[in-house]
Design a protein around this motif. Structure first.
Motif, short mmCIF file in Angstrom:
data_model
loop_
_atom_site.label_atom_id
_atom_site.label_comp_id
_atom_site.label_asym_id
_atom_site.label_seq_id
_atom_site.Cartn_x
_atom_site.Cartn_y
_atom_site.Cartn_z
N ILE A 18 43.19 39.93 44.41
CA ILE A 18 42.10 39.42 45.25
C ILE A 18 40.78 39.46 44.48
CG2 ILE A 18 40.70 39.94 47.30
CD1 ILE A 18 43.33 40.86 48.65
N ASP A 19 40.54 40.56 43.78
CA ASP A 19 39.30 40.67 43.01
C ASP A 19 39.21 39.60 41.94
OD1 ASP A 19 38.52 42.85 44.49
OD2 ASP A 19 39.23 44.35 43.05
N ARG A 28 46.32 31.48 44.09
CA ARG A 28 46.23 31.68 45.55
C ARG A 28 47.62 31.70 46.19
NH1 ARG A 28 41.34 27.60 45.40
NH2 ARG A 28 39.58 29.07 45.36
N GLN A 29 48.50 30.80 45.75
CA GLN A 29 49.85 30.79 46.29
C GLN A 29 50.58 32.09 45.96
OE1 GLN A 29 51.35 28.29 48.34
NE2 GLN A 29 52.75 30.04 48.63
N ALA A 34 49.51 36.84 40.18
CA ALA A 34 48.32 36.21 40.77
C ALA A 34 47.06 36.62 40.02
CB ALA A 34 48.21 36.61 42.24
N GLU A 35 46.97 37.90 39.66
CA GLU A 35 45.80 38.37 38.91
C GLU A 35 45.72 37.68 37.54
OE1 GLU A 35 43.86 42.56 37.21
OE2 GLU A 35 45.95 42.51 37.92
N MET A 36 46.83 37.60 36.84
CA MET A 36 46.83 36.96 35.51
C MET A 36 46.51 35.48 35.61
SD MET A 36 49.96 38.77 33.40
CE MET A 36 51.24 38.42 34.61
N GLN A 85 43.41 33.52 33.89
CA GLN A 85 43.60 32.36 33.03
C GLN A 85 42.76 31.17 33.52
OE1 GLN A 85 47.79 31.52 33.05
NE2 GLN A 85 48.34 33.50 32.11
N ALA A 86 42.57 31.09 34.84
CA ALA A 86 41.84 29.95 35.41
C ALA A 86 40.37 29.96 35.05
CB ALA A 86 42.00 29.95 36.92
#
Length: 421
Positions: free
Chosen positions: A347-348, A368-369, A409-411, A415-416
């Protein structure tokens, strides 16, 4: 062979057969309970009136007024603030009612009072669906208008909390499904609601409410998401394919889905269920009440009734059995906390990437997914009221997936982000 030897031989064979059955988890037939069926007046919903006909069962039902921790480490019927106990929940449910008020409910007898006390927003009368025996009649009378009616508009019609008429036919005392959502859910799985065994019913009357569900968009109709099956992967896929969400997390823009106490779904694939054990076998064991042997209507943790609930099949000591249960729950809870930390970290990262105007939108949507899927799996265990015991191997598998998806999700969010971030 003489008669005495023959009798001894027959008894020995019987002992061996019963020993084999119990050792392999096959539950012996429940003891016969002598009960003369007495017809309850048509439309009578007051449990006190039912109690005049069945005083022993009613006496055990009144024990649900007790508010104690008992032998349960993680359950019990006392209220406490989950958010105070676990502050990470405020982040995990950010932007949703459970992030503002997540109070541990008391026993079934307090269902109406507890929902009235809840500070969470009630979107419609659908929130009454599992709270008491007036609901089936209101649904029959109002049709789909029941689900779209406001919560407060039906408040004065709710007089009795979860009780006799929710599960029993008043004329025959047979177990009865009274909630349309369960009938629809069974049909979605290809099960015939009119062709169920008594042992199946001893679980399914509980599955009227001890399940996860969602309110259908626009209609607010209660839906059990079982079209693909009842395990977490099948339910998650069904809700993902529908693009259903309960809320959008404001800091991450993630469309989220909330899981609600999926006891039935979790138990359905357990070793106990595979061996024909029902919810009632453990949570409503046969007990002596006055001069009668009855199925207890004091719904509580089997840790408070180990002799009746567990030792009919498991011959180890009470202390040993209690220790085994607590060990399973400790492992589940510790893994659950690890999953929470992984999802909070995700989330962070997504929050940071969302604030980056140059972030890769495709990678951010993938993050997000992954966040949604991780949260759904964590919540599937965290909101289920056995802290893993109803299905220990499945609970740890699902939490393991939640941890992995949280890290992914964090990774992905990292990357985004643009290099400057």
């Amino acid at each position: 062979m003489n008669k005495k030897a023959l009798l001894f031989s027959g008894a020995a064979v019987l002992v061996l057969v019963l020993g084999f059955a119990i050792g392999y988890g096959i539950k012996p037939s429940a003891p016969a309970v002598n009960m003369t069926v007495k017809s309850i007046p048509d439309g009578e919903l007051n449990p006190e009136v039912w109690g005049k006909y069945y005083p022993e069962q009613y006496a055990s039902y009144l024990e649900n007024k007790e508010m104690t921790q008992g032998n349960s480490k993680y359950g019990g019927s006392t209220k406490f603030d989950r958010l105070a106990k676990d502050p990470m929940l405020k982040t995990l449910f950010g932007g949703y009612g459970f992030g503002q008020d997540y109070t541990k409910d008391r026993g079934h007898i307090y269902a109406i009072q507890d929902i009235l006390d809840s500070k969470r927003k009630k979107p419609s009368a659908s929130c009454w669906t599992c709270k008491g025996p007036e609901v089936p009649g209101l649904i029959a009378q109002m049709g789909d208008a029941y689900y779209t009616a406001s919560f407060d508009s039906l408040k004065d019609k709710m007089h009795y909390s979860v009780s006799c008429a929710d599960c029993h036919d008043p004329k025959t005392m047979n177990l009865k499904i009274t909630r349309p959502a369960l009938i629809d859910g069974l049909k979605a799985m290809g099960k015939d609601p009119n062709n169920l065994s008594r042992q199946e019913m001893r679980t399914l009357v509980c599955a009227q409410c001890h399940v996860t569900y969602f309110f259908a968009p626009k209609t607010n109709k209660v839906v059990f998401p079982w079209n693909n099956g009842v395990n977490v992967d099948q339910i998650s896929k069904y809700e993902n394919d529908l693009k259903f969400s309960d809320w959008t997390m404001p800091d991450t823009n993630t469309p989220m889905a909330k899981v609600r106490h999926p006891e039935y779904e979790t138990f359905s694939t357990s070793i106990h269920a595979a061996n024909g054990v029902s919810c009632a076998d453990c949570h409503m064991p046969y007990v002596k009440q006055g001069q009668s042997k009855i199925s207890s209507h004091h719904w509580e943790s089997p840790l408070n009734t180990i002799s009746q609930s567990c030792q009919s099949c498991h011959k180890q000591s009470e202390d040993y059995l209690k220790t085994q249960v607590i060990n399973i729950q400790d492992k589940t809870y510790n893994t659950q906390m690890t999953a929470e930390k992984a999802i909070v970290a995700a989330i962070d990262a997504i929050k940071k990437a969302t604030g980056d105007s140059k972030a890769d939108p495709k990678l951010l949507e993938e993050a997000r997914q992954l966040h949604r899927d991780a949260s759904f799996r964590w919540d599937f265990v965290a909101s289920e009221n056995s802290t893993g015991f109803h299905n220990p191997t499945e609970a740890l598998r699902v939490l393991g997936e939640a941890i992995d998806l949280g890290h992914q999700a964090e990774m992905k969010a990292t990357q985004a982000m643009s290099p400057k971030q």
